[in-house]
Scaffold this active site. Sequence first.
Site, PDB file in Angstrom:
ATOM      1  N   THR A 127      27.123  36.887  21.300  1.00  0.00           N
ATOM      2  CA  THR A 127      26.143  35.793  21.289  1.00  0.00           C
ATOM      3  C   THR A 127      25.018  36.005  22.293  1.00  0.00           C
ATOM      4  O   THR A 127      23.919  35.486  22.106  1.00  0.00           O
ATOM      5  CB  THR A 127      26.825  34.453  21.611  1.00  0.00           C
ATOM      6  OG1 THR A 127      27.474  34.566  22.875  1.00  0.00           O
ATOM      7  CG2 THR A 127      27.829  34.071  20.541  1.00  0.00           C
ATOM      8  N   THR A 161      32.220  38.743  21.686  1.00  0.00           N
ATOM      9  CA  THR A 161      33.426  37.966  22.006  1.00  0.00           C
ATOM     10  C   THR A 161      34.313  37.732  20.799  1.00  0.00           C
ATOM     11  O   THR A 161      35.541  37.718  20.925  1.00  0.00           O
ATOM     12  CB  THR A 161      32.999  36.608  22.615  1.00  0.00           C
ATOM     13  OG1 THR A 161      32.348  36.869  23.849  1.00  0.00           O
ATOM     14  CG2 THR A 161      34.181  35.703  22.859  1.00  0.00           C
ATOM     15  N   GLN A 204       7.670  29.289  28.787  1.00  0.00           N
ATOM     16  CA  GLN A 204       9.033  29.389  29.329  1.00  0.00           C
ATOM     17  C   GLN A 204       9.795  28.077  29.167  1.00  0.00           C
ATOM     18  O   GLN A 204      10.929  27.957  29.615  1.00  0.00           O
ATOM     19  CB  GLN A 204       9.011  29.819  30.791  1.00  0.00           C
ATOM     20  CG  GLN A 204       8.390  28.840  31.746  1.00  0.00           C
ATOM     21  CD  GLN A 204       8.546  29.281  33.198  1.00  0.00           C
ATOM     22  OE1 GLN A 204       9.150  28.577  33.977  1.00  0.00           O
ATOM     23  NE2 GLN A 204       8.000  30.431  33.542  1.00  0.00           N
TER      24      GLN A 204
HETATM   25  N1  ASN Z   1      29.191  38.515  26.327  1.00  0.00           N
HETATM   26  C1  ASN Z   1      29.476  38.205  24.930  1.00  0.00           C
HETATM   27  C2  ASN Z   1      28.541  39.034  24.063  1.00  0.00           C
HETATM   28  O1  ASN Z   1      27.397  38.707  23.926  1.00  0.00           O
HETATM   29  C3  ASN Z   1      29.275  36.734  24.692  1.00  0.00           C
HETATM   30  C4  ASN Z   1      29.741  36.240  23.349  1.00  0.00           C
HETATM   31  O2  ASN Z   1      29.788  36.940  22.372  1.00  0.00           O
HETATM   32  N2  ASN Z   1      30.090  34.951  23.253  1.00  0.00           N
HETATM   33  O3  ASN Z   1      28.952  40.058  23.560  1.00  0.00           O
END
Ligand code: ASN
Length: 311
Positions: free
Chosen positions: A80, A12, A248
Amino acid sequence: MRPVTVLYTGGTIGMRPGPDGLGPDAAFEGAFRAAVTARDFHWLETPHLLDSSAMGPQDWQTIADLSRDISGGLVILHGTDTMAYTAAALSFLLHDLRAPVVLTGAQIPMQSEGSDAIANAELALDVAVRSPRAEVMIAFGGALLRGNRAIKCHAQNPEAFCSPNFPALNGAEPVQFAHPFTGRQISPVGVLKLYPGIGAEALGGFAHLPGLVVEAFGSGNMPGEGTSFHVALMLARRRGQEIVVVTQTGGGQVAARTYAAGASVAQLGLIPGGDLTTPAAVAKLGWLLAQGMRGNDLADAMARPVAGEMS
Ligand code: ASN
């Protein structure tokens, strides 16, 4: 000041809106350089910029191979969603680190309103330039975490990462890890989360994998003798599948001797994962399997910390 390289892998942080939603921007370098205060760093990109939800062990190896050729500090711009998996994998694939390896990213693209990207990038660059820590870390939302202890614990908040079983690194003494094994490959490993009523069929989709991480209930509990799930685990073990058990709950550790319901771990030769997070268990098991380790050797190696991943 030590030299720094920024390795952009997607995520992102560098995304821009497209017809199907946000996607990685191949021309992100200029925007990044214009946004951060640091002026003097090398820029590198992985061949395919990815949303990290599409990354796998092959991508971890690509990132590790690029990282090995870099001297000085390294900032890895990464999605993320699976950042904790990549960080854990790198902590095993990179040996004898001399400088910080810092993963960061963002919940909101750098080029969008209200983004957390610049603050995260500045923190990561600062750690990469200055920190005496030669280990793989995640810098995110103001926190500096050991990479193989972190999990993504919020889908939207800027404080997206937690380290449930190990304190944040801010302020702690640097350590140097001596890897007993030096494998540079990592095999794919499945993850099966137990659910109430789980039966034998749940294991079917994992039969082709050499390794499986089972996210058991609580301190390592699962349906035991007399259940179809128990039989299926036994058959998987007979086929030679190596199975690591973690909790978990998102924190704490497997203490499978506490309850009779944890007896399967010892009965079936499952490997207790201690306080490994799921991403760290996946990465460590995949890394050891890729080195040909099986049986007791594998269980012994899983039980011993290699890069600070378990207590
Ligand atoms: N979908 C994105 C990724 O993991 C989420 C992010 O980076 N906040 O590339």
